[in-house]
Design a protein around this motif. Sequence first.
Motif, PDB file in Angstrom:
ATOM      1  N   ARG A 292     -14.564  -4.154  -3.463  1.00  0.00           N
ATOM      2  CA  ARG A 292     -13.369  -3.347  -3.272  1.00  0.00           C
ATOM      3  C   ARG A 292     -13.781  -2.129  -2.468  1.00  0.00           C
ATOM      4  O   ARG A 292     -14.936  -1.751  -2.453  1.00  0.00           O
ATOM      5  CB  ARG A 292     -12.794  -2.915  -4.622  1.00  0.00           C
TER       6      ARG A 292
ATOM      7  N   CYS B 222     -13.707   1.928  -1.494  1.00  0.00           N
ATOM      8  CA  CYS B 222     -13.525   3.250  -2.084  1.00  0.00           C
ATOM      9  C   CYS B 222     -12.338   3.930  -1.404  1.00  0.00           C
ATOM     10  O   CYS B 222     -12.184   3.861  -0.188  1.00  0.00           O
ATOM     11  CB  CYS B 222     -14.801   4.065  -1.907  1.00  0.00           C
ATOM     12  N   PHE B 223     -11.513   4.591  -2.186  1.00  0.00           N
ATOM     13  CA  PHE B 223     -10.340   5.271  -1.642  1.00  0.00           C
ATOM     14  C   PHE B 223     -10.734   6.463  -0.777  1.00  0.00           C
ATOM     15  O   PHE B 223     -10.081   6.757   0.214  1.00  0.00           O
ATOM     16  CB  PHE B 223      -9.432   5.734  -2.784  1.00  0.00           C
TER      17      PHE B 223
ATOM     18  N   SER C 201     -12.344   4.222 -11.671  1.00  0.00           N
ATOM     19  CA  SER C 201     -10.917   4.427 -11.459  1.00  0.00           C
ATOM     20  C   SER C 201     -10.563   5.861 -11.840  1.00  0.00           C
ATOM     21  O   SER C 201     -10.906   6.337 -12.916  1.00  0.00           O
ATOM     22  CB  SER C 201     -10.124   3.441 -12.315  1.00  0.00           C
TER      23      SER C 201
ATOM     24  N   ARG D   5      -7.280   9.034 -11.267  1.00  0.00           N
ATOM     25  CA  ARG D   5      -5.874   9.242 -10.938  1.00  0.00           C
ATOM     26  C   ARG D   5      -5.793  10.165  -9.724  1.00  0.00           C
ATOM     27  O   ARG D   5      -6.213  11.315  -9.773  1.00  0.00           O
ATOM     28  CB  ARG D   5      -5.165   9.857 -12.125  1.00  0.00           C
TER      29      ARG D   5
ATOM     30  N   ARG E 286      -1.345   7.887  -8.594  1.00  0.00           N
ATOM     31  CA  ARG E 286      -1.704   6.469  -8.710  1.00  0.00           C
ATOM     32  C   ARG E 286      -3.151   6.358  -9.169  1.00  0.00           C
ATOM     33  O   ARG E 286      -3.945   7.264  -8.974  1.00  0.00           O
ATOM     34  CB  ARG E 286      -1.591   5.768  -7.353  1.00  0.00           C
ATOM     35  N   ASN E 287      -3.500   5.230  -9.750  1.00  0.00           N
ATOM     36  CA  ASN E 287      -4.889   4.963 -10.087  1.00  0.00           C
ATOM     37  C   ASN E 287      -5.573   4.365  -8.858  1.00  0.00           C
ATOM     38  O   ASN E 287      -5.128   3.361  -8.327  1.00  0.00           O
ATOM     39  CB  ASN E 287      -4.996   3.985 -11.257  1.00  0.00           C
ATOM     40  N   GLU E 288      -6.631   5.012  -8.401  1.00  0.00           N
ATOM     41  CA  GLU E 288      -7.399   4.559  -7.249  1.00  0.00           C
ATOM     42  C   GLU E 288      -8.858   4.428  -7.657  1.00  0.00           C
ATOM     43  O   GLU E 288      -9.310   5.090  -8.581  1.00  0.00           O
ATOM     44  CB  GLU E 288      -7.279   5.550  -6.086  1.00  0.00           C
TER      45      GLU E 288
END
Length: 67
Positions: A32, A34-35, A48, A50, A54-56
């Motif tokens: 996945r 990373c935000f 994870s 917030r 949203r949860n990122e």
Amino acid sequence: MSKDTVTAVRQDGLRYQSKVGGSPFLGSGHTRSCFKCGKHRAPTSLQSIRLLGRNEVVCKPSCKTLP
């Protein structure tokens, strides 16, 4: 697009692109991104949090400490 792309001109004058085959995602394919930094990592190296309501998922412990 990856940086290992090479452009060449064929005999008929058309330009085409070729690159090394394969996937940039090694291992089992369960990654996945990373935000914050956008790098793809295994789910075990992400946490994870917030953000923006949203949860990122982001790198743990931080993006700067991981290679």
